[in-house]
Design a protein around this motif. Structure first.
Motif, PDB file in Angstrom:
ATOM      1  N   ARG A 101       1.055   4.049  -4.556  1.00 13.28           N
ATOM      2  CA  ARG A 101      -0.062   4.669  -5.289  1.00 13.28           C
ATOM      3  C   ARG A 101      -1.016   3.620  -5.844  1.00 13.28           C
ATOM      4  NH1 ARG A 101       2.658   9.584  -8.736  1.00 13.28           N
ATOM      5  NH2 ARG A 101       3.057  10.947  -6.974  1.00 13.28           N
ATOM      6  N   ILE A 102      -0.478   2.494  -6.289  1.00 18.43           N
ATOM      7  CA  ILE A 102      -1.352   1.430  -6.778  1.00 18.43           C
ATOM      8  C   ILE A 102      -2.163   0.870  -5.623  1.00 18.43           C
ATOM      9  CG2 ILE A 102      -1.378  -0.899  -7.758  1.00 18.43           C
ATOM     10  CD1 ILE A 102       0.842  -0.039  -9.610  1.00 18.43           C
ATOM     11  N   LEU A 103      -1.570   0.788  -4.431  1.00 16.11           N
ATOM     12  CA  LEU A 103      -2.299   0.354  -3.241  1.00 16.11           C
ATOM     13  C   LEU A 103      -3.476   1.284  -2.970  1.00 16.11           C
ATOM     14  CD1 LEU A 103      -2.615  -1.325  -0.636  1.00 16.11           C
ATOM     15  CD2 LEU A 103      -1.031   0.288   0.433  1.00 16.11           C
ATOM     16  N   ALA A 104      -3.249   2.590  -3.081  1.00 14.24           N
ATOM     17  CA  ALA A 104      -4.329   3.556  -2.867  1.00 14.24           C
ATOM     18  C   ALA A 104      -5.439   3.359  -3.897  1.00 14.24           C
ATOM     19  CB  ALA A 104      -3.782   4.982  -2.929  1.00 14.24           C
ATOM     20  N   ASP A 105      -5.067   3.113  -5.151  1.00 16.92           N
ATOM     21  CA  ASP A 105      -6.074   2.872  -6.191  1.00 16.92           C
ATOM     22  C   ASP A 105      -6.854   1.591  -5.922  1.00 16.92           C
ATOM     23  OD1 ASP A 105      -5.364   5.171  -7.506  1.00 16.92           O
ATOM     24  OD2 ASP A 105      -4.125   4.158  -9.025  1.00 16.92           O
ATOM     25  N   LEU A 106      -6.168   0.545  -5.495  1.00 18.60           N
ATOM     26  CA  LEU A 106      -6.846  -0.722  -5.206  1.00 18.60           C
ATOM     27  C   LEU A 106      -7.804  -0.578  -4.035  1.00 18.60           C
ATOM     28  CD1 LEU A 106      -3.916  -3.260  -5.640  1.00 18.60           C
ATOM     29  CD2 LEU A 106      -5.988  -3.154  -7.006  1.00 18.60           C
ATOM     30  N   ARG A 107      -7.387   0.127  -2.998  1.00 16.17           N
ATOM     31  CA  ARG A 107      -8.272   0.328  -1.845  1.00 16.17           C
ATOM     32  C   ARG A 107      -9.466   1.191  -2.219  1.00 16.17           C
ATOM     33  NH1 ARG A 107      -3.992   0.902   3.158  1.00 16.17           N
ATOM     34  NH2 ARG A 107      -3.554  -1.335   3.298  1.00 16.17           N
ATOM     35  N   GLU A 108      -9.246   2.160  -3.092  1.00  9.96           N
ATOM     36  CA  GLU A 108     -10.347   2.992  -3.581  1.00  9.96           C
ATOM     37  C   GLU A 108     -11.327   2.157  -4.407  1.00  9.96           C
ATOM     38  OE1 GLU A 108     -10.179   6.624  -6.517  1.00  9.96           O
ATOM     39  OE2 GLU A 108      -9.139   7.118  -4.651  1.00  9.96           O
ATOM     40  N   ASP A 109     -10.806   1.115  -5.049  1.00 15.74           N
ATOM     41  CA  ASP A 109     -11.616   0.208  -5.859  1.00 15.74           C
ATOM     42  C   ASP A 109     -12.321  -0.843  -5.005  1.00 15.74           C
ATOM     43  OD1 ASP A 109     -12.473  -0.463  -8.487  1.00 15.74           O
ATOM     44  OD2 ASP A 109     -11.145  -2.216  -8.439  1.00 15.74           O
ATOM     45  N   GLY A 110     -12.018  -0.887  -3.689  1.00 16.61           N
ATOM     46  CA  GLY A 110     -12.705  -1.812  -2.800  1.00 16.61           C
ATOM     47  C   GLY A 110     -11.921  -3.051  -2.422  1.00 16.61           C
ATOM     48  N   GLU A 111     -10.657  -3.141  -2.819  1.00 21.17           N
ATOM     49  CA  GLU A 111      -9.831  -4.307  -2.469  1.00 21.17           C
ATOM     50  C   GLU A 111      -9.265  -4.141  -1.067  1.00 21.17           C
ATOM     51  OE1 GLU A 111      -8.786  -7.208  -3.910  1.00 21.17           O
ATOM     52  OE2 GLU A 111     -10.148  -6.895  -5.580  1.00 21.17           O
ATOM     53  N   THR A 112      -9.170  -5.239  -0.340  1.00 24.38           N
ATOM     54  CA  THR A 112      -8.500  -5.257   0.949  1.00 24.38           C
ATOM     55  C   THR A 112      -7.161  -5.953   0.741  1.00 24.38           C
ATOM     56  OG1 THR A 112     -10.626  -5.423   2.063  1.00 24.38           O
ATOM     57  CG2 THR A 112      -8.671  -5.984   3.350  1.00 24.38           C
ATOM     58  N   VAL A 113      -6.100  -5.160   0.734  1.00 21.89           N
ATOM     59  CA  VAL A 113      -4.781  -5.687   0.399  1.00 21.89           C
ATOM     60  C   VAL A 113      -3.731  -4.832   1.094  1.00 21.89           C
ATOM     61  CG1 VAL A 113      -4.550  -4.309  -1.701  1.00 21.89           C
ATOM     62  CG2 VAL A 113      -3.384  -6.489  -1.555  1.00 21.89           C
ATOM     63  N   SER A 114      -2.534  -5.411   1.332  1.00 20.38           N
ATOM     64  CA  SER A 114      -1.457  -4.662   1.963  1.00 20.38           C
ATOM     65  C   SER A 114      -0.466  -4.167   0.909  1.00 20.38           C
ATOM     66  CB  SER A 114      -0.722  -5.539   2.985  1.00 20.38           C
ATOM     67  OG  SER A 114       0.040  -6.521   2.331  1.00 20.38           O
TER      68      SER A 114
END
Length: 122
Positions: free
Chosen positions: A52-65
């Motif tokens: 879920r934190i990954l989904a929030d980070l991607r929604e925030d514009g981060e490119t991360v695995s």
């Protein structure tokens, strides 16, 4: 001094150059990512895990695995809350149902053959 501390001279100079150069871009990005992961975890009342934190980070514009987010959470000792696994209830006792009388008074071994017989419905 290097010989006294059992260090190589080249190793000391490599460490000294790294200290003078400052933090690497990887360390800087990792620090920023750790701060964002901690912020999103705190915003979720410490419930969210790495997916879920990954989904929030991607929604925030981060490119991360997901593995990078999980490693960040491990470094910071953050854990999400997982719901307990669902267990089915297979037997519901009926308090109003009549129970059969216990004719052997729970004495299964009387010392004689073929005196007490029991069975199991399973």
């Amino acid at each position: 001094m290097a010989a006294l501390l059992e260090l190589s001279r080249s190793g000391y100079y490599k460490w000294s150059a790294a200290q003078a150069a400052g933090p690497s871009p990887t360390v800087v990005r990792r620090g920023g990512l750790d701060a964002k992961v901690a912020a999103f975890h705190a915003a979720s009342d410490e419930v969210y895990g790495s997916p879920r934190i990954l989904a929030d980070l991607r929604e925030d514009g981060e490119t991360v695995s997901r593995k990078t987010v999980a490693a960040s959470m491990r470094r910071q000792h953050l854990r999400g809350i997982s719901p307990r696994k669902f267990t089915t209830v297979t037997t519901i006792a009926d308090a109003g149902r009549a129970t059969p009388p216990d004719l052997v008074k729970r004495t299964w071994d009387t010392g004689q053959l073929d005196r007490v017989w029991t069975s199991d419905i399973t």
